[in-house]
Design a protein around this motif. Structure first.
Motif, PDB file in Angstrom:
ATOM      1  N   TYR A  39      82.763  84.116  73.780  1.00 29.45           N
ATOM      2  CA  TYR A  39      83.633  83.972  72.794  1.00 29.45           C
ATOM      3  C   TYR A  39      85.162  84.541  73.460  1.00 29.45           C
ATOM      4  O   TYR A  39      84.963  85.672  74.314  1.00 29.45           O
ATOM      5  CB  TYR A  39      83.660  84.649  71.448  1.00 29.45           C
ATOM      6  CG  TYR A  39      82.572  83.766  70.576  1.00 29.45           C
ATOM      7  CD1 TYR A  39      83.033  82.777  69.954  1.00 29.45           C
ATOM      8  CD2 TYR A  39      81.440  84.170  70.663  1.00 29.45           C
ATOM      9  CE1 TYR A  39      82.134  81.968  68.992  1.00 29.45           C
ATOM     10  CE2 TYR A  39      80.453  83.485  69.907  1.00 29.45           C
ATOM     11  CZ  TYR A  39      80.811  82.332  69.055  1.00 29.45           C
ATOM     12  OH  TYR A  39      79.737  81.616  68.490  1.00 29.45           O
ATOM     13  N   PHE A  40      86.150  84.278  73.021  1.00 28.03           N
ATOM     14  CA  PHE A  40      87.366  84.902  73.738  1.00 28.03           C
ATOM     15  C   PHE A  40      87.475  86.318  73.650  1.00 28.03           C
ATOM     16  O   PHE A  40      87.885  87.068  74.933  1.00 28.03           O
ATOM     17  CB  PHE A  40      88.580  84.300  72.896  1.00 28.03           C
ATOM     18  CG  PHE A  40      90.036  84.846  73.463  1.00 28.03           C
ATOM     19  CD1 PHE A  40      90.628  84.233  74.383  1.00 28.03           C
ATOM     20  CD2 PHE A  40      90.441  85.872  72.844  1.00 28.03           C
ATOM     21  CE1 PHE A  40      91.667  84.808  74.808  1.00 28.03           C
ATOM     22  CE2 PHE A  40      91.756  86.481  73.304  1.00 28.03           C
ATOM     23  CZ  PHE A  40      92.305  85.894  74.268  1.00 28.03           C
ATOM     24  N   GLY A  41      87.105  86.907  72.797  1.00 30.60           N
ATOM     25  CA  GLY A  41      87.240  88.458  72.712  1.00 30.60           C
ATOM     26  C   GLY A  41      86.231  89.026  73.485  1.00 30.60           C
ATOM     27  O   GLY A  41      86.602  90.122  74.454  1.00 30.60           O
ATOM     28  N   ALA A  42      85.205  88.455  73.862  1.00 31.69           N
ATOM     29  CA  ALA A  42      84.399  88.981  74.967  1.00 31.69           C
ATOM     30  C   ALA A  42      85.025  88.821  76.513  1.00 31.69           C
ATOM     31  O   ALA A  42      85.042  89.732  77.485  1.00 31.69           O
ATOM     32  CB  ALA A  42      83.060  88.446  75.183  1.00 31.69           C
ATOM     33  N   VAL A  54      95.286  86.010  79.096  1.00 28.46           N
ATOM     34  CA  VAL A  54      93.866  85.471  79.434  1.00 28.46           C
ATOM     35  C   VAL A  54      93.891  84.077  78.526  1.00 28.46           C
ATOM     36  O   VAL A  54      93.278  83.213  79.048  1.00 28.46           O
ATOM     37  CB  VAL A  54      93.069  86.427  78.441  1.00 28.46           C
ATOM     38  CG1 VAL A  54      91.619  86.077  78.462  1.00 28.46           C
ATOM     39  CG2 VAL A  54      92.687  87.670  79.443  1.00 28.46           C
ATOM     40  N   SER A  55      94.682  83.987  77.465  1.00 26.06           N
ATOM     41  CA  SER A  55      94.748  82.576  76.957  1.00 26.06           C
ATOM     42  C   SER A  55      95.555  81.521  77.626  1.00 26.06           C
ATOM     43  O   SER A  55      94.991  80.323  77.822  1.00 26.06           O
ATOM     44  CB  SER A  55      95.358  82.767  75.484  1.00 26.06           C
ATOM     45  OG  SER A  55      95.429  81.657  74.923  1.00 26.06           O
ATOM     46  N   GLU A  70      85.084  75.304  72.354  1.00 29.77           N
ATOM     47  CA  GLU A  70      84.672  74.890  71.180  1.00 29.77           C
ATOM     48  C   GLU A  70      85.250  75.679  70.071  1.00 29.77           C
ATOM     49  O   GLU A  70      85.071  77.008  69.914  1.00 29.77           O
ATOM     50  CB  GLU A  70      83.231  74.704  70.964  1.00 29.77           C
ATOM     51  CG  GLU A  70      82.681  73.869  69.815  1.00 29.77           C
ATOM     52  CD  GLU A  70      81.148  74.166  69.724  1.00 29.77           C
ATOM     53  OE1 GLU A  70      80.624  73.913  68.496  1.00 29.77           O
ATOM     54  OE2 GLU A  70      80.484  74.395  70.804  1.00 29.77           O
ATOM     55  N   VAL A  71      86.084  75.028  69.076  1.00 27.62           N
ATOM     56  CA  VAL A  71      86.701  75.941  68.187  1.00 27.62           C
ATOM     57  C   VAL A  71      85.677  75.914  67.021  1.00 27.62           C
ATOM     58  O   VAL A  71      85.151  75.237  66.366  1.00 27.62           O
ATOM     59  CB  VAL A  71      88.004  75.051  67.681  1.00 27.62           C
ATOM     60  CG1 VAL A  71      88.632  75.980  66.245  1.00 27.62           C
ATOM     61  CG2 VAL A  71      88.987  75.025  68.765  1.00 27.62           C
ATOM     62  N   MET A  72      85.464  77.230  66.840  1.00 29.05           N
ATOM     63  CA  MET A  72      84.422  77.877  65.670  1.00 29.05           C
ATOM     64  C   MET A  72      85.317  78.663  64.702  1.00 29.05           C
ATOM     65  O   MET A  72      84.998  79.917  64.922  1.00 29.05           O
ATOM     66  CB  MET A  72      83.358  78.301  66.236  1.00 29.05           C
ATOM     67  CG  MET A  72      82.424  77.416  67.085  1.00 29.05           C
ATOM     68  SD  MET A  72      81.157  78.129  67.846  1.00 29.05           S
ATOM     69  CE  MET A  72      79.762  77.727  66.597  1.00 29.05           C
ATOM     70  N   PRO A  73      86.224  78.357  63.736  1.00 36.66           N
ATOM     71  CA  PRO A  73      87.030  78.986  63.216  1.00 36.66           C
ATOM     72  C   PRO A  73      86.425  80.437  62.592  1.00 36.66           C
ATOM     73  O   PRO A  73      85.497  80.221  61.953  1.00 36.66           O
ATOM     74  CB  PRO A  73      87.593  78.300  62.068  1.00 36.66           C
ATOM     75  CG  PRO A  73      87.681  76.675  62.683  1.00 36.66           C
ATOM     76  CD  PRO A  73      86.114  76.895  63.482  1.00 36.66           C
ATOM     77  N   PRO A  74      86.960  81.432  62.863  1.00 36.26           N
ATOM     78  CA  PRO A  74      88.420  81.631  63.645  1.00 36.26           C
ATOM     79  C   PRO A  74      88.369  81.940  65.196  1.00 36.26           C
ATOM     80  O   PRO A  74      89.109  82.315  65.636  1.00 36.26           O
ATOM     81  CB  PRO A  74      88.974  82.817  62.819  1.00 36.26           C
ATOM     82  CG  PRO A  74      87.771  83.743  62.606  1.00 36.26           C
ATOM     83  CD  PRO A  74      86.734  82.649  62.281  1.00 36.26           C
ATOM     84  N   ARG A  75      87.394  81.644  65.773  1.00 36.19           N
ATOM     85  CA  ARG A  75      86.995  81.969  67.270  1.00 36.19           C
ATOM     86  C   ARG A  75      86.864  80.788  67.905  1.00 36.19           C
ATOM     87  O   ARG A  75      86.788  79.537  67.412  1.00 36.19           O
ATOM     88  CB  ARG A  75      85.883  82.740  67.202  1.00 36.19           C
ATOM     89  CG  ARG A  75      85.825  84.166  66.252  1.00 36.19           C
ATOM     90  CD  ARG A  75      84.694  85.111  66.382  1.00 36.19           C
ATOM     91  NE  ARG A  75      83.530  84.616  66.853  1.00 36.19           N
ATOM     92  CZ  ARG A  75      82.418  85.343  66.926  1.00 36.19           C
ATOM     93  NH1 ARG A  75      82.347  86.592  66.843  1.00 36.19           N
ATOM     94  NH2 ARG A  75      81.150  84.881  67.145  1.00 36.19           N
ATOM     95  N   VAL A  76      87.074  80.615  69.126  1.00 34.77           N
ATOM     96  CA  VAL A  76      86.625  79.738  70.116  1.00 34.77           C
ATOM     97  C   VAL A  76      85.625  80.039  71.291  1.00 34.77           C
ATOM     98  O   VAL A  76      85.834  81.236  71.652  1.00 34.77           O
ATOM     99  CB  VAL A  76      88.117  79.440  70.906  1.00 34.77           C
ATOM    100  CG1 VAL A  76      87.851  78.183  71.996  1.00 34.77           C
ATOM    101  CG2 VAL A  76      89.044  79.085  70.019  1.00 34.77           C
ATOM    102  N   LYS A  77      84.739  79.339  71.165  1.00 32.80           N
ATOM    103  CA  LYS A  77      83.467  79.458  72.188  1.00 32.80           C
ATOM    104  C   LYS A  77      83.818  78.803  73.477  1.00 32.80           C
ATOM    105  O   LYS A  77      84.197  77.658  73.484  1.00 32.80           O
ATOM    106  CB  LYS A  77      82.207  79.238  71.570  1.00 32.80           C
ATOM    107  CG  LYS A  77      81.091  79.259  72.388  1.00 32.80           C
ATOM    108  CD  LYS A  77      79.635  79.277  71.710  1.00 32.80           C
ATOM    109  CE  LYS A  77      79.363  77.588  71.406  1.00 32.80           C
ATOM    110  NZ  LYS A  77      77.994  77.278  70.809  1.00 32.80           N
TER     111      LYS A  77
END
Length: 121
Positions: A39-42, A54-55, A70-77
């Motif tokens: 995920y974006f946070g990692a 980063v984005s 892959e959008v998996m609200p509220p995150r992106v994998k």
């Protein structure tokens, strides 16, 4: 002035090379590749840049087709796009060897390849 047209291979080389032309994007690809998916946070935790930067790097890599998001609200994998990654590997490998003619003994020849003839530094 006549407009230059480029081959599909030339456009692919440029697209993939541009996407990998920044060490942060290389680091992002290495990180995603080791994780398989993340995920974006990692990603943002291990890349010493702001979230916005980063984005932006992730967008360049996605636009080049090297990664998927892959959008998996509220995150992106994110993951490596294995098909396009293999295409990039092949295209860049061919490009890197394109103008280096090897003699039978493995030594470089002094003869320029057909793509480089007439060019000067």
């Amino acid at each position: 002035m006549a407009r230059k047209t480029y081959t599909i291979k030339q456009e692919l080389v440029a697209r993939f090379a541009n996407a990998l032309a920044n060490p942060a994007r290389v680091a992002i690809c290495e990180f995603i590749g080791k994780q398989k998916t993340c995920y974006f946070g990692a990603i943002q935790e291990v890349i010493p840049l702001s979230k916005a930067t980063v984005s932006q790097h992730l967008t360049v890599l996605k636009d080049a087709g090297l990664i998927t998001g892959e959008v998996m609200p509220p995150r992106v994998k994110y993951s490596i796009d294995e098909e396009n990654w293999e295409l990039a590997r092949q295209v860049l490998y061919q490009f890197m060897g394109n103008c280096v003619d090897k003699a039978d003994d493995g030594e470089e020849t002094e003869e320029p390849c057909e793509n480089c003839e007439g060019e000067s530094n």
